[in-house]
Design an enzyme around this catalytic site. Structure first.
Site, PDB file in Angstrom:
ATOM      1  CB  CYS A 150      66.713  46.168 -17.818  1.00  0.00           C
ATOM      2  SG  CYS A 150      65.666  46.227 -19.320  1.00  0.00           S
TER       3      CYS A 150
ATOM      4  CG  ASP B 285      70.340  53.077 -17.530  1.00  0.00           C
ATOM      5  OD1 ASP B 285      69.604  51.833 -17.400  1.00  0.00           O
ATOM      6  OD2 ASP B 285      70.566  53.841 -18.476  1.00  0.00           O
TER       7      ASP B 285
ATOM      8  CG  HIS C 186      69.880  49.409 -19.580  1.00  0.00           C
ATOM      9  ND1 HIS C 186      69.174  50.183 -19.050  1.00  0.00           N
ATOM     10  CD2 HIS C 186      69.302  48.408 -20.331  1.00  0.00           C
ATOM     11  CE1 HIS C 186      67.811  49.612 -19.678  1.00  0.00           C
ATOM     12  NE2 HIS C 186      67.805  48.486 -20.331  1.00  0.00           N
TER      13      HIS C 186
END
Length: 461
Positions: free
Chosen positions: A113, A347, A349
């Site tokens: 990430c 994000d 993820h």
């Protein structure tokens, strides 16, 4: 035969990890984010006002679901914000890409990430360089936000299909997808065609293939020089140095006009930056290069110090800011804006399928985030890397003056978060030999510094 069996086990484990992380994070993607209509919203230096003199009060959802409750003026402003946000390049976990050298990994799900948020910051710097801050993707609003609601179900379908494929020895699982296969073709004028070429080119540099300039495979290779391998966690400071190496080693002629400078011990040495900008181009011309300045910092000790909030907001209010590699403990985010005391972020993820960027007209939709997310500043992990873009030496000098004033006015403590110092780092005994740098991508001094930084940074899932 045993090695083959081990590889199969690793692949199955990888698919389980991808499915688990998608189930874990996809609820965030389909959760609406609400913005106050009473406060301005800042996104990488641009300000949007959602306030109206009408009777409507409360919060606005940026997915457009409550446009009917507000007047045309504010609806247009929300739409412009959405278009601007969606136009930023979104880089997430991917799966089923070519195997990473020296490992059996074909996904970065669960560990990549911070590399992804670093890619997003670099991508924004390249967008400023080639497209300018005013550019927005003409097809941005064609991305259907409702697609995110089917992503969890799509993940389950993929997992099931993968197991079926493994049982029948098929190479590629066959799945049904609810995703758009492409946006509607538009008629572009010459300038729009030029911009779309660069838009695609920038994304292609981040493709998950061994030969792409800033793809995961290359970043991991540079990370090995600092003792990192595929599957390790990477902190914001380490990623800053990896990005610098990646840009230095890039061979695409289009990238020869860009360089990256990483601050040393929270200090930006002005002469070092200018030397990088004035270095000779490969073409033999003495043109100056644009520079992306990366500053690894800590916004406190164990927790983020709220005294730094105004400074972070000030930084994200600058048009030459390219964002912040940060996050909260155990999760890395790419911070691109704020409203009140909440940060706006993208994000990484969510695990998406590999896209082959080498093919003509590869699909762009999965590289653009349909909806912004918000997080309270106090939840932010103190370890982060701040990025700026300066096209010319004059731009750098102006930026250093502006940021220095901001640092002084926002610092309630004895020392500012970082400083701009005139002169070279070698004048302060921090220099490493240029020849040594060429023979070893990371100098011994850098390795020691990265090792020290790594022990201070948070572990990322």
């Amino acid at each position: 035969m045993e090695a083959t069996g081990t590889d199969e086990v690793e692949k199955i484990k990888s698919k389980f990890m991808s499915a688990w992380h998608n189930m874990k994070y996809s609820w965030v993607l389909k959760t609406k984010t609400y913005f106050s209509r009473n406060s301005p919203v800042f996104l990488l230096g641009k300000c949007y006002h959602f306030k109206t003199d009408g009777m409507y009060s409360g919060e606005l959802s940026t997915d457009g679901s409550n446009f009917d409750k507000i007047n045309t003026e504010i609806s247009g402003n929300v739409e412009e914000f959405r278009k601007d946000f969606i136009s930023r390049i979104w880089l997430t976990y991917r799966e089923e890409f070519p195997q990473i050298k020296g490992s059996a990994l074909t996904t970065d799900c669960g560990w990549g990430c911070t590399l992804r948020t670093g890619q997003m910051l670099l991508a924004q710097g390249l967008m400023l360089h080639f497209l300018g801050r005013a550019w927005v993707w003409p097809d941005a609003l064609d991305i259907d936000n409702s697609d995110s609601e089917s992503w969890t179900a799509h993940t389950v379908k993929k997992l099931t299909a993968s197991f079926e494929a493994s049982l029948t020895a098929e190479r590629e699982p066959k799945i049904l997808s609810n995703h758009h296969q492409g946006t509607v073709k538009r008629n572009y004028d010459d300038n729009e065609k030029r911009n779309e070429v660069y838009h695609r080119k920038i994304i292609s540099w981040f493709g998950d293939s061994p030969l792409t300039a800033f793809g995961l495979h290359q970043l991991i290779e540079y990370g090995k020089k600092s003792g990192k391998i595929a599957g390790d966690w990477y902190g914001p400071a380490v990623v800053a140095h990896i990005l610098r190496k990646a840009v230095e080693e890039a061979r695409d002629p289009e990238l020869q006009g860009v360089t990256v400078y990483v601050a040393q011990d929270c200090t930006v040495y002005s002469s070092d930056v200018i030397d990088r900008q004035c270095s000779f181009m490969d073409s033999g011309k003495a043109d100056t290069k644009a520079v992306i300045i990366l500053v690894p910092v800590r916004l406190g000790g164990e927790r983020t110090n709220m005294d730094y909030l105004e400074f972070v907001k000030g930084i994200l209010s600058l048009e030459y800011c390219v964002g912040i590699i940060g996050g909260k403990p155990k999760q890395s985010y790419y911070f691109a804006g704020f409203q009140d005391d909440s940060l706006i972020y993208m994000d990484p993820h969510y695990c998406q399928s590999f896209v082959d960027v080498s093919i003509k007209d590869f699909p762009l939709e999965s590289f653009h985030c349909p909806s912004p997310k918000k997080m309270s500043f106090k939840k932010m992990d103190p370890s982060c890397t701040i990025g700026f873009y300066c096209r010319t030496v004059q731009d750098f000098e102006k930026a250093s003056e502006e940021i220095t004033k901001m640092l002084k006015s926002s610092s309630k403590e004895k020392y500012p978060l970082f400083t701009f110092v005139k002169g070279h780092s070698r004048d302060y005994d921090f220099a490493s030999s240029p020849l040594h740098e060429e023979n070893n991508l990371f100098s011994e001094d850098e390795k020691k510094r990265l090792k020290r930084i790594s022990t201070e940074e948070f572990v990322l899932l």
